[in-house]
Structure formats: structure tokens, C-alpha cells
Design an enzyme around this catalytic site. Structure first.
Site, PDB file in Angstrom:
ATOM      1  CG  ASP A   1      26.336  16.973  20.220  1.00  0.00           C
ATOM      2  OD1 ASP A   1      27.081  17.381  21.133  1.00  0.00           O
ATOM      3  OD2 ASP A   1      26.225  17.556  19.127  1.00  0.00           O
TER       4      ASP A   1
ATOM      5  CG  ASP B   1      29.031  16.691   5.220  1.00  0.00           C
ATOM      6  OD1 ASP B   1      28.171  17.593   5.140  1.00  0.00           O
ATOM      7  OD2 ASP B   1      28.774  15.493   5.026  1.00  0.00           O
TER       8      ASP B   1
HETATM    9  O1  LIG Z   1      23.381  17.791  17.112  1.00  0.00           O
HETATM   10  C1  LIG Z   1      23.974  16.892  16.499  1.00  0.00           C
HETATM   11  C2  LIG Z   1      23.431  16.274  15.378  1.00  0.00           C
HETATM   12  C3  LIG Z   1      24.160  15.271  14.748  1.00  0.00           C
HETATM   13  N1  LIG Z   1      25.370  14.900  15.227  1.00  0.00           N
HETATM   14  C4  LIG Z   1      26.115  13.802  14.564  1.00  0.00           C
HETATM   15  O2  LIG Z   1      26.255  14.101  13.195  1.00  0.00           O
HETATM   16  C5  LIG Z   1      26.345  12.890  12.460  1.00  0.00           C
HETATM   17  C6  LIG Z   1      25.530  13.019  11.219  1.00  0.00           C
HETATM   18  O3  LIG Z   1      24.165  12.959  11.540  1.00  0.00           O
HETATM   19  P1  LIG Z   1      23.206  11.958  10.786  1.00  0.00           P
HETATM   20  O4  LIG Z   1      21.830  12.137  11.292  1.00  0.00           O
HETATM   21  O5  LIG Z   1      23.813  10.614  10.775  1.00  0.00           O
HETATM   22  O6  LIG Z   1      23.289  12.615   9.352  1.00  0.00           O
HETATM   23  P2  LIG Z   1      23.432  11.913   7.968  1.00  0.00           P
HETATM   24  O7  LIG Z   1      22.654  12.754   7.042  1.00  0.00           O
HETATM   25  O8  LIG Z   1      23.091  10.494   7.981  1.00  0.00           O
HETATM   26  O9  LIG Z   1      24.994  12.092   7.702  1.00  0.00           O
HETATM   27  C7  LIG Z   1      25.550  12.654   6.531  1.00  0.00           C
HETATM   28  O10 LIG Z   1      25.262  14.038   6.383  1.00  0.00           O
HETATM   29  C8  LIG Z   1      25.689  14.858   7.467  1.00  0.00           C
HETATM   30  C9  LIG Z   1      25.370  16.287   7.077  1.00  0.00           C
HETATM   31  O11 LIG Z   1      24.020  16.485   7.150  1.00  0.00           O
HETATM   32  C10 LIG Z   1      27.197  14.715   7.714  1.00  0.00           C
HETATM   33  O12 LIG Z   1      27.482  15.349   8.942  1.00  0.00           O
HETATM   34  C11 LIG Z   1      27.586  13.252   7.844  1.00  0.00           C
HETATM   35  O13 LIG Z   1      28.990  13.143   7.896  1.00  0.00           O
HETATM   36  C12 LIG Z   1      27.064  12.488   6.647  1.00  0.00           C
HETATM   37  O14 LIG Z   1      27.337  11.095   6.795  1.00  0.00           O
HETATM   38  C13 LIG Z   1      25.897  11.753  13.387  1.00  0.00           C
HETATM   39  O15 LIG Z   1      27.006  10.956  13.741  1.00  0.00           O
HETATM   40  C14 LIG Z   1      25.348  12.494  14.590  1.00  0.00           C
HETATM   41  O16 LIG Z   1      25.584  11.776  15.765  1.00  0.00           O
HETATM   42  C15 LIG Z   1      25.920  15.503  16.319  1.00  0.00           C
HETATM   43  O17 LIG Z   1      27.018  15.153  16.747  1.00  0.00           O
HETATM   44  N2  LIG Z   1      25.204  16.492  16.923  1.00  0.00           N
END
Ligand SMILES: O=c1ccn([C@@H]2O[C@H](COP(=O)(O)OP(=O)(O)O[C@H]3O[C@H](CO)[C@@H](O)[C@H](O)[C@H]3O)[C@@H](O)[C@H]2O)c(=O)[nH]1
Length: 596
Positions: free
Chosen positions: A143, A300
Site C-alpha cells: 500500500d 481483523d
Molecule cells: O493503509 C494501510 C494500512 C495498513 N496496512 C497493513 O496493515 C497491517 C497492520 O497494520 P499495523 O500498523 O501493523 O497494525 P497493527 O496494529 O500493528 O496490527 C494489528 O492490528 C491490525 C488492526 O488494526 C490488524 O490488521 C493486524 O493484523 C494486527 O496485527 C500492516 O501490515 C500494514 O502494512 C495496509 O496494508 N494498508
């Protein structure tokens, strides 16, 4: 037991022996909670001053929220089970040729917050799964729309031709090169390991080089298809506005590794973006493939929950060897920002027409509905946490008794409610494999979150709900700072930056310390009649002080990069003083009286 025509189980489960005790405790604790709430309700009706009315109302609301969250927690205690998995039986139950195709989706959104070498390692470890190789397809969704990430994946595709046969032929279990090379391997494979390690390190240098320069140097783009792929990054191409990029880096029916075996599919996808259409963050990225629900920042949770409502049956497997490892932020501001985003996303579901309390309980029954409500309403913990972090302390500082005396029967009820909740939580934690020390830090983090991310999440959600502001997806950084990592491993909290998120918890630390110290002065002077009446307030303030020890250290004693910045301490001290003054003006006529 889940068995099949071969009679071999893939998993079994047995009920926990704690079930009966849990149910009895739930009934007793529920009765005690109702007694306290009815006492608050009666006191509210009989309150004679505005001060006692507002103090009682605050406790009625706070304790009702604690009671509600306790009720949701019971859904996890009513029928606990232990499950055991037998993955080794899979091959005896299903022919390998009948294994389903496996699509693995790896999302990334920013090469500077999510280092492409992490994405490369994830992709390589998935490609090397112990699974029929032609059935595996790995999709990397970018993204960030970054040519740097595409370059890293191109490098990964080349390295995979060596890495996959190395893993297969040597039965390697740690298939992430980073994890594999992190351990010294003193074995008969030494030469092979050395060669492939050199290859990996060279790839790492090229990828890091490209990231540092911020562009893919011409010398790295040699093949015609590579030139073609990078030509899509034109002058107009930005991360918020660009056409779709799909690049097939490995094709399972055509590409072979160095030993002549076929490779899995590896596909780079960066979906089309335009400033005029919402892209729904990760949920939108996932919809390039699975059918994910929009409408919440925690896609999720929302998607899993909605699927369960529609009848999807899932089981929780927790094998000894973890199936996946994830990244967690190790500095407090990242954790709290991440938790704030979750708080907003959860409230978006909790207060929607799909609320677990109404829609969820109807669709899945009360226990499952309550279990999902426990997460959905997570941020409202902030209301009782804030009340108990400030109100007993501010009243103590102003000589007002608001809890029962030690000699009164209601005191025992408070003792039961406090110890009951804390001991059950500790038991849950320890029986799930945790230690006392970790549990203590876990409950400390709960208080910290209540005073920061839950609070800010709740406020931002309300602002959005009333149409005043919107919020985006603040990506969690996965970059590791060496100094921070060392402090994390020593168990030292990392503040470091000046953030509004730290202000309320620094204020709470100051107010609790002041109240605890002032309570002692009052008791020794014998002014406010005694320890008996002030005991609960002093206990709460003392409990707050013990929980805030890392905050005092970070304000006063630390000089490393993780201390609380002076600006935060000054602002918090000033606001804590204002709060005390406001309480003093409001409570001065009620001093030396009892509200309970
Ligand atoms: O516009 C976006 C924003 C985020 N992501 C992806 O979404 C994932 C999750 O983002 P991150 O900032 O890592 O969120 P976390 O809070 O650390 O992740 C947890 O919480 C998220 C929900 O907020 C879930 O999507 C994830 O699976 C879970 O591990 C990452 O791989 C990002 O690359 C995208 O692909 N597009």
C-alpha cells in the site's frame, strides 16, 4: 474429539477442571457487585449535598462499567477447554495431492516504517513452508506503492532459488533467513551455511542500500522485465494516487530453483489508489483477494466477528511451536498509538448496528456475544480507571472520606471485590503460562492504557461520531532502534518523545504520590480522625504509587533517551496542580466529612 474416516484425530480437547469453581465464583462475585451498585443507587437518592451526589454518581457509573466488563469476562470462564493438536496426522488422513491450494497474503504500507527486509524474510519463510510447493501462492500487497519494496521482493525471488532447496534438503525449521542466521550453527552444514549466509548478506546490503538512497539505482536494474516493471513509477506516481501495479515475480508452473524443482507463486501487488476514493486501509488491501468487511479500523476483529455471526465455526489452536511470529512495538508511544487505533476501531463496531451486545448475542448466543463485547467495549475501561486514579486521591488531599471505615461491613465487600478480581486475573495469567512478574506488568499496562490510549481513543471516537473530526490509520513502526531494544530487554519502559498520551498518566503519578504522602501526614497529625476512615483512599493512592514507579524513575532518575521529556513533566505537573485547585475549591466545604 475431531476424528475422520481414518480414526486419527487432528485435534482433541478436554474441559478444564476449573469450570465449576469459575461458575460458583461468577455467581458470588455477581451478587457482591449488585450489592455495591444498589448501595450506590440508594446513596445517590439520599445524597444531601451536590458534592456527595456527584461523587456517588461517579462511582455508580464507574462501578457499573467494571461490573459490565466483569460480566463480559465471565463468557471466557464458563466453559474453558484445553485443546491439543496433532499436525503429524494430517499426512495420514489426506493425500498430499488433495491438500487445498494455499494463498498467503503479506501486507506492507511504508518501506520506512516496515523495513522491506522484514517483508522479504516473511515471504521467504512462507515460500519455504513444509507444504506442496506448487500449491503455495504468496501475494505481497504494497500500500506504500514503493519501487523500493518491489526491488526488495525481486531480490527475494532470486535468493529463493537457493534458499528453498537449502531448507528442503536440510529439513530447516526456522525458514526465515533472519531467524536462521541469528543462531550460531555449529554443524556438518557449516560450508553450505556460510555460502548461503554470504548470499543473504549481499542481498541485504543491496536492499538496504536502495532504501538509504531512496531510489533503485540503474546499476541494479539489468533485465528487460525489471526495466519494464520500474517504468510504472512515473513523475505522477505518488503513494496516494497511482495505477495498479501487478508483478509476477515467480510463477509456479514455470520457474525452477537451482536444483530443478518448481517454485511457489510470488506476486507483488500495489492496488490502484486515488485521492478521491477511500481505500479502506488494510481491509481494502486484503480485498485484492479473501472479502473483508469495511467500517472499522480493526478489520481483523470486525471480519472475524461478522463471519462468526454468519455461522462460521472456528477453533483456537495453540500448538507448542508457534505457527507464526509477529512484530510488536517496543516503545510506549508506539504501543499507545497502536492501542488508540484499536480503541477507535473497536468502538466503531461496539456502537454500530452490529454491536456484539445486541446483534452478536442474537446471532451467536449470549456467551459468544459477551465474549466479543469484551473486546468491543475495551476502551470504556478508561472511565473507571480514570475515576479511581484521581477521585480518591483528590478527596484525600482535601480531607474528605469517601469509602467505608475498616470496621464497617461494607469495607469487607470492597476487599472481596478487589481481591476477587485481581486474584482471578492473576490465576488466569499464570495458568496460561505467564509469570507473576509479567502479570504485574500486564496489569500496570492496563492502567497505563486506561489513562492514555483508551481515553484518547474514546475521545477521538466521540469526535468522529459527532462529525467533528475524522481519523486515519497510523501505521505501527516496525523499525528496531538498538538502544531501545536493549532497554526493552532489560525491562525498562521507553517514553523518549513528548506526547499528549503521556500527560494524563504523568498527572496520575503526581496526584497519587501527593495524596499518599499527604494521607500519612494527616494520619500522624491525627487531624482527620484516623487511618480507619482514610485507609481505602490511602491504599488506592499507595497502589497507584507502586504502579507508577517506572514513571517517577523516568521523570527524575533517568538520563537515557527513554526518559520522560521535561516538557511532558512540566505540563503534567501544572495540570495536576490545576486539578488539585479545582478540587479544593469544589470540596472545601465538605472537608472532614464522609460521603460513603
Ligand atoms: O493503509 C494501510 C494500512 C495498513 N496496512 C497493513 O496493515 C497491517 C497492520 O497494520 P499495523 O500498523 O501493523 O497494525 P497493527 O496494529 O500493528 O496490527 C494489528 O492490528 C491490525 C488492526 O488494526 C490488524 O490488521 C493486524 O493484523 C494486527 O496485527 C500492516 O501490515 C500494514 O502494512 C495496509 O496494508 N494498508
Amino acid at each position: 474429539m475431531s476424528s475422520n474416516t481414518h480414526g486419527l484425530p487432528l485435534h482433541t480437547h478436554k474441559p478444564s477442571r476449573r469450570t465449576t469453581a469459575n461458575r460458583i465464583f461468577a455467581v458470588l462475585y455477581g451478587c457482591a457487585t449488585l450489592a455495591l451498585l444498589s448501595h450506590h443507587a440508594l446513596s445517590l437518592l439520599n445524597s444531601t449535598t451536590l458534592t456527595s451526589f456527584f461523587i456517588t454518581l461517579t462511582f455508580l457509573i464507574s462501578d457499573s462499567i467494571l461490573a459490565f466488563m466483569f460480566a463480559t469476562t465471565q463468557s471466557f470462564h464458563m466453559r474453558p477447554i484445553y485443546r491439543k493438536e496433532f499436525p503429524e496426522n494430517l499426512i495420514r488422513v489426506v493425500e498430499e495431492s488433495e491438500f487445498p491450494a494455499l494463498d498467503v497474503f503479506i501486507s506492507t504500507a511504508d518501506p520506512y516504517k516496515e523495513p522491506p527486509m522484514n517483508v522479504v524474510n516473511t515471504a521467504l519463510s512462507v515460500m519455504a513452508y513444509d507444504y506442496p510447493i506448487q500449491k503455495v501462492s504468496v501475494y505481497v500487497s504494497d500500500d506504500g506503492g514503493s519501487s523500493l519494496t518491489l526491488f526488495a521482493l525481486m531480490e527475494a525471488a532470486k535468493f529463493a532459488r537457493h534458499w528453498l532447496p537449502f531448507c528442503r534438503n536440510n529439513n530447516i525449521v526456522d525458514c526465515s533467513p533472519e531467524a536462521y542466521f541469528a543462531i550460531d550453527r555449529d554443524s556438518h552444514l557449516s560450508d553450505q551455511v556460510e555460502n548461503i549466509k554470504v548470499m543473504y548478506k549481499r542481498m541485504e546490503v543491496r536492499v538496504k542500500n536502495v532504501i538509504e538512497r531512496g531510489k533503485v539505482a540503474q546499476e541494479y536494474i539489468t533485465r528487460e522485465e525489471e526495466i519494464q516493471a520500474f517504468s510504472k513509477w512515473t513523475e505522477e506516481f505518488t503513494r496516494q494516487d497511482h495505477p495498479t501495479v501487478i508483478q509476477v515475480l515467480l510463477e509456479s508452473n514455470k520457474d525452477k530453483d537451482i536444483t530443478g524443482n518448481l517454485m511457489p507463486n510470488l506476486i507483488y501487488v500495489s492496488r490502484e489508489k486515488s485521492k478521491t476514493s477511500t481505500h479502506h486501509f488494510k481491509a481494502g488491501a486484503l480485498n485484492v483477494l479473501i472479502g473483508v468487511r469495511y467500517g472499522s479500523l480493526v478489520e481483523d476483529y470486525f471480519t472475524g466477528y461478522r463471519l462468526q455471526c454468519e455461522g462460521w465455526k472456528s477453533i483456537f489452536c495453540h500448538p507448542d511451536r508457534a505457527a507464526f511470529y509477529g512484530d510488536i512495538p517496543i516503545n510506549l508511544v508506539e504501543v499507545l498509538n497502536q492501542n488508540k487505533r484499536w480503541a477507535i476501531g473497536l468502538l466503531e463496531v461496539a456502537f454500530s448496528k452490529f454491536s456484539p451486545i445486541t446483534f452478536g448475542t442474537r446471532a451467536m448466543g449470549p456467551l459468544m456475544g459477551l465474549a466479543y463485547a469484551h473486546s468491543g467495549f475495551w476502551p470504556i475501561w478508561s472511565i473507571p480507571i480514570i475515576s479511581y486514579a484521581f477521585l480518591p486521591q483528590l478527596t484525600l488531599l482535601n480531607g474528605l472520606t469517601i469509602f467505608p471505615k475498616v470496621s464497617e461491613p461494607w469495607f469487607l465487600l470492597y476487599v472481596y471485590l478487589f481481591l476477587g478480581a485481581y486474584i482471578q486475573d492473576l490465576l488466569d495469567f499464570v495458568l496460561a503460562g505467564g509469570t507473576f512478574y509479567r502479570w504485574w506488568n500486564d496489569q500496570r499496562m492496563w492502567i497505563i492504557r486506561g489513562l492514555s490510549s483508551y481515553l484518547f481513543g474514546l475521545i477521538e471516537f466521540l469526535l468522529k461520531y459527532s462529525g467533528i473530526s475524522t481519523h486515519g490509520f497510523n501505521l505501527t513502526s516496525k523499525v528496531l532502534d538498538e538502544d531501545q531494544r536493549k532497554r526493552y530487554e532489560q525491562g525498562t519502559m521507553e517514553f523518549g518523545v513528548s506526547s499528549p498520551l503521556f500527560v494524563p498518566l504523568t498527572m496520575a503519578a503526581i496526584v497519587n504520590l501527593a495524596a499518599f504522602a499527604w494521607g500519612h501526614v494527616e494520619v500522624f497529625r491525627g487531624t482527620n480522625n484516623n487511618l480507619e476512615g482514610l485507609f481505602v483512599q490511602m491504599f488506592i493512592a499507595g497502589f497507584g504509587v507502586v504502579n507508577c514507579i517506572p514513571i517517577y524513575e523516568a521523570i527524575i532518575f533517568r538520563s537515557d533517551g527513554g526518559k520522560i521529556p521535561r516538557k511532558t513533566s512540566v505540563v503534567a505537573t501544572f495540570l495536576a496542580f490545576l486539578l488539585y485547585l479545582a478540587a479544593h475549591v469544589t470540596l472545601r466545604n465538605s472537608a472532614a466529612k464522609s460521603v460513603f
